[in-house]
Structures are given as structure tokens and as C-alpha cells.
Design an enzyme around this catalytic site. Structure first.
Site, mmCIF file in Angstrom:
data_model
loop_
_atom_site.group_PDB
_atom_site.id
_atom_site.type_symbol
_atom_site.label_atom_id
_atom_site.label_comp_id
_atom_site.label_asym_id
_atom_site.label_seq_id
_atom_site.Cartn_x
_atom_site.Cartn_y
_atom_site.Cartn_z
ATOM 1 N N SER A 1 -3.568 -17.794 -6.147
ATOM 2 C CA SER A 1 -2.795 -15.842 -6.724
ATOM 3 C C SER A 1 -2.276 -15.642 -4.856
ATOM 4 C CB SER A 1 -4.172 -15.605 -6.856
ATOM 5 O OG SER A 1 -3.632 -13.981 -7.133
ATOM 6 N N LYS B 1 -3.792 13.092 -9.785
ATOM 7 C CA LYS B 1 -3.917 12.398 -7.675
ATOM 8 C C LYS B 1 -5.457 12.115 -7.714
ATOM 9 C CE LYS B 1 -3.458 13.113 -3.293
ATOM 10 N NZ LYS B 1 -1.870 12.704 -2.644
#
Length: 284
Positions: free
Chosen positions: A108, A160
Site C-alpha cells: 500500500s 459537517k
């Protein structure tokens, strides 16, 4: 009179000593005594980039350093630190030979930072690949309910507090985050394609998070050849045109206590702190 002469002699001696030291430092920098290969170790989670970026920059500037070996033994880590190290490796490889030596794992983010190197050398049993993105969002709502603690959120927009650990994620939020994940995943695919000079569609076929052994990776072009760290150092010296045994330069590791004294959070502590973030990381 004798005291005055003695003082003058000491001052002259010190001046001459300073001049000689300055000249020695200058010529040592400009005219290397021995050609060197720098060894940069990237081990464990990739959480911060600055120290490794600065280390690579210093070796690129140092005229006595003819090649850089990047020893990668990492499951990956944060997206941005991986991208920043990738960019510095790419720039370094444009000026000097940068050879990656893969240890037990270089997956990765560990593979991401390796991609732009001049050459990638892996051990036959190295675990590499895992081209993908992951984001883990802890959900402690059940625990909070059990202990009778509730949170009140005041926000300017409905998304949010997306990925809040205090509630379950809605389907619309999952779709938003998946869109971000897909974009960052595409950035990974392009980085590998650019760094390895592999057609992007060929990278996309194997960019589903799967892992490869070093031998398998060599067959599909993710690594160039098989060899250990010693072999990688010799290959770096040969590629840089160094004759004979090169001097190996390794930077001393920082101590976590010094970070605390300077008011910084050591990586050893950051490793165990849970947080929601995008990661180029392999989690078996």
C-alpha cells in the site's frame, strides 16, 4: 611583555586553527574523500513525511552521496505522508540513482513511496502490492448508550460531522466518503503508472487491494528484480558508477523523548491513537 606575546600567540594559533578547520570542511564537501551510498530506512506505519523528506533532500544535495537506497519495510499509512515521500523520491531519482530495497512488507503506502524509484529490488518472499485505499471509522455509539453519555452537535451543515464516532453513518454519507475514496484510489493508480511506466489500465486491473509475493510482483512489473539489501546496495553503487566498496551512510534515528521535549508528538504514540483518516495501508 611576555604575557602580551603569549596572548598574541594564542590568538594567532586559534585563528589558524579556525581557518584550517574551515578549509578542511569546505574541501571535504566539495571534493569527497570517498564515494558514498546513503541508506534511508522507512519502517513501520507512514504517519509523517517531513523527517524522511528532509533526509532525502540532504542526501541529494551532498555531492559525496552518489546513490540512495530506500529500505522499505512498511504496511503503509496516511495518504498525504505517502504522497509527499513519493514526490521527494521522484525528484531525487531525477538527480541521483534511487534504489528501493523491500523488506518483509512493502505494501500500500509502502509500495506507493517505492514506485518512482530508479529501480525496485524485493526479496522473493516480500509481501507487496495492496494498491488501494481504506478508511476506518470507529463507532462508539453503543458504548456511549450503555454508560448513559450523549453528545449534542451544533453544526452549520448536515454533513459537517460526517464520519462522527458518536453515531452510525447514513447511506448518503457513505456515498460521499466512497466518492472521496474512489478519487484517492485513482491517484494511487496514476502514481504507480507514472512511477513504474506501466499503462494505467494494466495497473487498474491489479489495483483491487490484492497482495503479491516479491516473485509474483517481479513477473508483472511491480518490481524490477529479486535480491536482498546487500544486493540492492551493490546494485546502487554499480548504477552510480562507484568502483569498489562504497561507504554506507545512515542517519541516526531520533529519540521519542526529544520530540516530547520539543513539544512534538512522537510517532510511537501516534501509532496507537485511533482516528478517522484515509490510508494507503494494508490491514490483514
Amino acid at each position: 611583555m611576555k604575557v602580551k606575546k603569549t596572548c598574541i600567540f594564542i590568538i594567532l594559533f586559534l585563528v589558524i586553527l579556525i581557518v584550517i578547520s574551515a578549509l578542511f570542511a569546505f574541501f571535504q564537501k566539495e571534493v569527497p574523500l570517498k564515494e558514498k551510498v546513503a541508506l534511508v530506512n522507512v519502517e513501520g506505519p507512514i504517519l509523517q513525511a517531513k523527517h524522511k523528506v528532509d533526509e532525502i533532500k540532504d542526501y541529494v544535495k551532498d555531492k559525496s552521496i552518489k546513490a540512495i537506497v530506500l529500505r522499505v519495510d512498511s504496511h503503509g499509512g496516511g495518504v498525504v505522508p505517502s504522497q509527499e515521500i513519493y514526490e521527494e523520491v521522484r525528484k531525487a531519482a531525477a538527480q541521483k540513482k534511487v534504489i528501493v530495497s523491500m523488506g518483509s512488507v512493502a505494501v500500500s503506502g509502502g509500495y506507493y513511496i517505492s514506485a518512482p524509484a530508479s529501480r525496485i529490488i524485493a526479496n522473493p518472499g516480500t509481501i507487496t502490492g495492496s494498491i488501494g485505499v481504506i478508511m476506518e471509522v470507529p463507532n462508539i455509539k453503543g458504548l456511549m448508550d450503555k454508560i448513559g453519555v450523549k453528545t449534542e452537535v451544533i453544526k452549520s451543515g448536515k454533513h459537517k460531522d460526517i464520519a462522527s464516532v458518536f453515531r452510525e453513518m447514513g447511506s448518503e454519507e457513505k456515498e460521499i466518503i466512497q466518492g472521496v475514496m474512489n478519487d484517492v484510489h485513482e491517484q494511487f493508480i496514476k502514481a504507480v503508472s507514472d512511477g513504474r511506466r506501466i499503462p494505467i489500465e494494466d495497473v487498474r486491473k491489479i489495483a483491487d487491494g490484492r497482495i503479491f509475493s516479491g516473485n509474483q510482483a517481479a513477473k508483472i512489473g511491480l518490481v524490477d528484480e529479486i535480491g536482498d539489501l546487500e544486493y540492492a546496495i551493490k546494485a546502487a553503487a554499480k548504477m552510480a558508477g562507484i568502483k569498489g566498496e562504497p561507504e554506507i551512510v545512515i542517519k541516526k534515528e531520533r529519540h521519542p523523548i526529544l520530540d516530547l521535549i520539543k513539544g512534538k508528538m512522537p510517532e510511537e504514540i501516534l501509532k496507537i491513537m485511533p482516528k478517522a483518516e484515509l490510508k494507503y495501508m494494508y490491514i490483514p
